[in-house]
Write an enzyme that holds these catalytic residues in place. Structure first.
Site, PDB file in Angstrom:
ATOM      1  N   GLY A 202      -8.118 -11.995 -12.658  1.00 22.72           N
ATOM      2  CA  GLY A 202      -9.263 -12.669 -12.059  1.00 22.72           C
ATOM      3  C   GLY A 202      -8.815 -14.083 -11.056  1.00 22.72           C
TER       4      GLY A 202
ATOM      5  N   GLY B 161      -5.004  -3.437 -12.614  1.00 27.04           N
ATOM      6  CA  GLY B 161      -3.531  -2.816 -12.229  1.00 27.04           C
ATOM      7  C   GLY B 161      -2.667  -2.763 -13.245  1.00 27.04           C
TER       8      GLY B 161
ATOM      9  N   GLY C 292      -3.669 -14.974 -16.447  1.00 29.04           N
ATOM     10  CA  GLY C 292      -4.053 -15.422 -17.887  1.00 29.04           C
ATOM     11  C   GLY C 292      -3.105 -14.763 -18.833  1.00 29.04           C
TER      12      GLY C 292
ATOM     13  N   SER D 278      -2.652 -11.001 -18.318  1.00 22.41           N
ATOM     14  CA  SER D 278      -1.628 -10.566 -17.088  1.00 22.41           C
ATOM     15  C   SER D 278      -0.236 -10.978 -17.186  1.00 22.41           C
ATOM     16  CB  SER D 278      -2.284 -11.310 -15.934  1.00 22.41           C
ATOM     17  OG  SER D 278      -3.165 -10.879 -15.507  1.00 22.41           O
TER      18      SER D 278
ATOM     19  N   ILE E 238     -10.006 -19.570 -15.364  1.00 23.38           N
ATOM     20  CA  ILE E 238     -11.186 -20.496 -15.462  1.00 23.38           C
ATOM     21  C   ILE E 238     -11.538 -20.547 -16.830  1.00 23.38           C
ATOM     22  CG2 ILE E 238     -12.281 -20.260 -13.129  1.00 23.38           C
ATOM     23  CD1 ILE E 238     -14.551 -18.550 -14.592  1.00 23.38           C
ATOM     24  N   ASP E 239     -11.177 -19.570 -17.631  1.00 28.50           N
ATOM     25  CA  ASP E 239     -11.451 -19.717 -19.140  1.00 28.50           C
ATOM     26  C   ASP E 239     -10.776 -20.490 -19.875  1.00 28.50           C
ATOM     27  OD1 ASP E 239     -12.751 -17.346 -18.044  1.00 28.50           O
ATOM     28  OD2 ASP E 239     -11.713 -15.927 -19.253  1.00 28.50           O
TER      29      ASP E 239
ATOM     30  N   ARG F   4     -39.860 -26.767 -17.423  1.00 31.28           N
ATOM     31  CA  ARG F   4     -39.174 -25.433 -17.939  1.00 31.28           C
ATOM     32  C   ARG F   4     -38.097 -25.950 -18.853  1.00 31.28           C
ATOM     33  NH1 ARG F   4     -39.761 -22.680 -12.154  1.00 31.28           N
ATOM     34  NH2 ARG F   4     -41.695 -21.539 -12.436  1.00 31.28           N
TER      35      ARG F   4
ATOM     36  N   GLY G 297     -16.388 -17.277 -19.224  1.00 26.71           N
ATOM     37  CA  GLY G 297     -15.371 -17.969 -20.115  1.00 26.71           C
ATOM     38  C   GLY G 297     -15.030 -16.508 -21.102  1.00 26.71           C
TER      39      GLY G 297
ATOM     40  N   HIS H  67     -19.427 -15.587 -10.366  1.00 27.34           N
ATOM     41  CA  HIS H  67     -18.218 -15.836  -9.857  1.00 27.34           C
ATOM     42  C   HIS H  67     -18.279 -17.059  -8.733  1.00 27.34           C
ATOM     43  CE1 HIS H  67     -17.891 -11.576 -11.270  1.00 27.34           C
ATOM     44  NE2 HIS H  67     -16.698 -11.670 -11.031  1.00 27.34           N
TER      45      HIS H  67
HETATM   46  O1  F6P Z   1     -11.340 -14.582 -16.969  1.00 34.44           O
HETATM   47  C1  F6P Z   1     -11.851 -14.869 -15.629  1.00 34.44           C
HETATM   48  C2  F6P Z   1     -13.465 -14.173 -15.463  1.00 34.44           C
HETATM   49  O2  F6P Z   1     -14.101 -14.759 -14.610  1.00 34.44           O
HETATM   50  C3  F6P Z   1     -14.133 -14.339 -16.906  1.00 34.44           C
HETATM   51  O3  F6P Z   1     -14.576 -15.553 -17.211  1.00 34.44           O
HETATM   52  C4  F6P Z   1     -15.162 -13.276 -16.670  1.00 34.44           C
HETATM   53  O4  F6P Z   1     -15.696 -12.594 -17.844  1.00 34.44           O
HETATM   54  C5  F6P Z   1     -14.600 -12.177 -15.933  1.00 34.44           C
HETATM   55  O5  F6P Z   1     -13.167 -12.740 -15.601  1.00 34.44           O
HETATM   56  C6  F6P Z   1     -15.112 -11.680 -15.032  1.00 34.44           C
HETATM   57  O6  F6P Z   1     -14.405 -10.561 -14.499  1.00 34.44           O
HETATM   58  P1  F6P Z   1     -14.686  -9.590 -13.107  1.00 34.44           P
HETATM   59  O7  F6P Z   1     -14.351 -10.539 -11.918  1.00 34.44           O
HETATM   60  O8  F6P Z   1     -14.132  -8.533 -13.165  1.00 34.44           O
HETATM   61  O9  F6P Z   1     -16.153  -9.559 -12.953  1.00 34.44           O
END
Ligand code: F6P
Length: 357
Positions: free
Chosen positions: A12, A79, A115, A118, A140-141, A176, A184, A279
């Site tokens: 990602g 991939g 990550g 990968s 980002i995780d 609210r 994550g 995203h």
């Molecule tokens: O590993 C990064 C990440 O953004 C995770 O936080 C999320 O669960 C996943 O990738 C989302 O993947 P995709 O872009 O395939 O929806």
């Protein structure tokens, strides 16, 4: 002899990838007189003939690149060379074709930005080729082992924090419970950090077992004290740590925020709304911290190759850039420590984690 090194971004995307690529190419050129080849679309570019790759001209890697989100090389999280999804649904081992693609590029080393998953794949792919491989952690995780920081995390936390800054006034205006679902995958790093920085009332993460009753009880206490709204941060994987095993089993793979908001509305009688950040957390201009990290790790990755080392990952540890053996990284993801500083800080600030502590 001029050396040729390759770079690819895999998995990602996140903020800071372009800054990493730039740092690698500039260090290779200015530090060693090497040529850097950028491979397109992660490992997918290696399947094309000719291989999808470009020489990275240092003169064209201007400062704008350090600021841009995404990766101009492209990336993929589909991939896997050893189990490549074919159009007919079969999984095929295409690692040989990819190694052949790497050999066609006549590389003396490869830097892969990825990550945990990968880096594992790239390491296994490169092993029989004899081409030294160095990984740069990005996600980002922030769950890559042996490094305190991965490229992209700081930006994601900044975005999630800003989302809380924006949700708080609207939540207060309408009395609210505002639920923010953050990414994550299996780790709660973004949730706990943004929850503290954004002054949330509740943070639910997969590493801490929580119950709806306790969360609802906390919100009821806040109301009794005069508060009319609440901010709840939920990590996308927090459904799995719901103490009520029935509820955990019912937790959706996607949309845990909506699921939680509905249950909280029922349990508290308050209006609740969910926001799924998704995203948005990935595609932004990198923070200064991510640019610094990307630059430092990119430079070091080239230096590691120059030292004749391979099968390593560069890492940020104790305010230093170091490199560590990849076999100590793969398969050992680093989740939030339930007894660690951030969790203790959250508790000290009165943030409810939904557990009995
Ligand atoms: O590993 C990064 C990440 O953004 C995770 O936080 C999320 O669960 C996943 O990738 C989302 O993947 P995709 O872009 O395939 O929806």
């Amino acid at each position: 002899m001029t050396k040729r090194i390759g770079i690819l971004t895999s998995g990602g995307d996140c903020a800071g990838l372009n800054a990493t690529i730039r740092a690698v190419a500039l260090r290779a050129h200015h530090g060693y007189g090497w040529t850097t080849i950028g491979i397109g679309r992660g490992t997918l570019g290696l399947l094309e003939r000719p291989v999808e790759a470009v020489v990275l001209d240092p003169a064209r890697l201007d400062s704008a690149l350090a600021r841009q989100g995404g990766t101009f090389l492209g990336s993929t999280n589909r991939g896997d060379p050893f189990a490549y999804p074919m159009p007919d649904g079969r999984l095929k081992d295409r690692s040989g074709e990819m190694v052949d693609g790497l050999k066609q590029l006549r590389l003396d080393g490869l830097i892969g930005v990825g990550g945990d998953g990968s880096l594992d794949i790239l390491r296994r792919l490169l092993a029989p080729s004899g081409i030294p491989f160095v990984g740069v952690p990005k996600t980002i995780d922030n769950d890559v082992g042996q490094t305190e920081r991965a490229v992209g995390y700081s930006t994601a936390v900044a975005i999630a924090t800003e989302a809380l800054d924006r949700l708080q006034p609207t939540g207060a205006s309408h009395e609210r419970v505002m639920v923010l679902e953050v990414m994550g995958r299996d780790a709660g790093h973004i949730a706990i950090a943004a929850g503290i920085a954004g002054a949330a009332d509740v943070v639910l993460i997969p590493e801490v077992r929580w119950s709806l009753d306790r969360v609802a009880g906390h919100i009821a206490r806040l109301r009794a004290e005069g508060r009319t709204s609440a901010l709840v941060v939920v990590a996308e994987a927090a459904g799995q740590s719901d103490e009520a095993s029935d509820a955990a089993a019912d937790a959706p793979d996607h949309g845990v925020g909506e699921w939680l908001a509905k249950r909280l509305a029922k349990a508290t009688g308050a209006e609740a709304r969910a926001t799924v950040l998704g995203h948005v957390q990935r595609g932004a201009m990198p923070t200064a911290e991510d640019r610094l990290l990307a630059s430092a790790l990119g430079v070091r990755a080239v230096d590691v190759l120059a030292d004749g080392k391979g099968d390593r990952m560069v890492a940020w540890w104790n305010r230093q850039v170091i490199d560590v053996p990849l076999d100590k990284v793969v398969g050992r993801s680093r989740t939030v420590d339930p007894g660690g500083s951030l969790v203790r800080t959250a508790r000290a600030l009165g943030i409810c984690l939904g557990d009995s502590a």
